[in-house]
Design a protein around this motif. Structure first.
Motif, mmCIF file in Angstrom:
data_model
loop_
_atom_site.group_PDB
_atom_site.id
_atom_site.type_symbol
_atom_site.label_atom_id
_atom_site.label_comp_id
_atom_site.label_asym_id
_atom_site.label_seq_id
_atom_site.Cartn_x
_atom_site.Cartn_y
_atom_site.Cartn_z
ATOM 1 N N ASN A 59 1.038 -1.295 -0.018
ATOM 2 C CA ASN A 59 -0.017 0.019 -0.057
ATOM 3 C C ASN A 59 0.908 1.277 0.047
ATOM 4 O O ASN A 59 0.416 2.205 -0.610
ATOM 5 N N ASP A 60 2.031 1.252 0.846
ATOM 6 C CA ASP A 60 2.985 2.439 0.804
ATOM 7 C C ASP A 60 3.399 2.626 -0.628
ATOM 8 O O ASP A 60 3.587 3.711 -1.031
ATOM 9 N N SER A 63 0.663 4.106 -2.662
ATOM 10 C CA SER A 63 0.472 5.230 -2.632
ATOM 11 C C SER A 63 1.715 6.365 -2.873
ATOM 12 O O SER A 63 1.431 7.177 -3.610
ATOM 13 N N ARG A 64 2.928 5.738 -2.735
ATOM 14 C CA ARG A 64 4.021 6.649 -3.337
ATOM 15 C C ARG A 64 4.039 7.046 -4.855
ATOM 16 O O ARG A 64 4.204 8.013 -5.377
ATOM 17 N N LEU A 66 1.247 6.762 -6.786
ATOM 18 C CA LEU A 66 0.064 7.535 -6.898
ATOM 19 C C LEU A 66 0.485 8.970 -6.563
ATOM 20 O O LEU A 66 -0.111 9.849 -7.278
ATOM 21 N N GLU A 67 1.086 9.246 -5.551
ATOM 22 C CA GLU A 67 1.217 10.508 -5.077
ATOM 23 C C GLU A 67 2.232 11.384 -5.931
ATOM 24 O O GLU A 67 2.390 12.643 -6.085
ATOM 25 N N SER A 68 3.179 10.497 -6.706
ATOM 26 C CA SER A 68 4.420 11.328 -7.381
ATOM 27 C C SER A 68 3.776 11.736 -8.551
ATOM 28 O O SER A 68 4.213 12.754 -9.174
ATOM 29 N N GLY A 69 2.607 11.163 -9.225
ATOM 30 C CA GLY A 69 1.804 11.565 -10.306
ATOM 31 C C GLY A 69 2.553 11.561 -11.680
ATOM 32 O O GLY A 69 2.163 12.014 -12.686
#
Length: 99
Positions: A59-60, A63-64, A66-69
């Protein structure tokens, strides 16, 4: 008469001792059974904690990403593979053979 009372006392003493032995064996078996169940549950807990830790790592990582975009290709692949999304007017073919 005294002999008969002594004999009855001896028999009742033997029956009482046998009853205590049976109760003791029952309690010991219960303790042993509960100890075995506790060990099984501890092992199950340890396995679940390991699975939880692995899932949290995954999950981490997701998330990393997805957050980086910046990695749109990974986001698109996740949307297609896991969520079943497709582009507008796109035909998706599914291999039902599983190969």
């Amino acid at each position: 008469m005294a002999r008969k009372k002594k004999k009855q006392t001896k028999i009742s003493l033997i029956v009482g001792q046998a009853g205590l032995v049976l109760v003791g064996a029952y309690l010991a078996a219960g303790i042993l059974f509960n100890h075995m169940r506790i060990n099984e549950k501890r092992q199950e807990l340890q396995n679940m904690q390991e699975r939880l830790q692995l899932q949290q790592q995954q999950n981490d990582e997701l998330s990393r990403v997805l957050e980086s975009g910046s990695d749109l290709e990974i986001i698109e692949r996740v949307a297609r593979d896991r969520l079943g999304y497709a582009k507008p007017n796109e035909r998706v073919f599914v291999d039902v053979n599983g190969q």
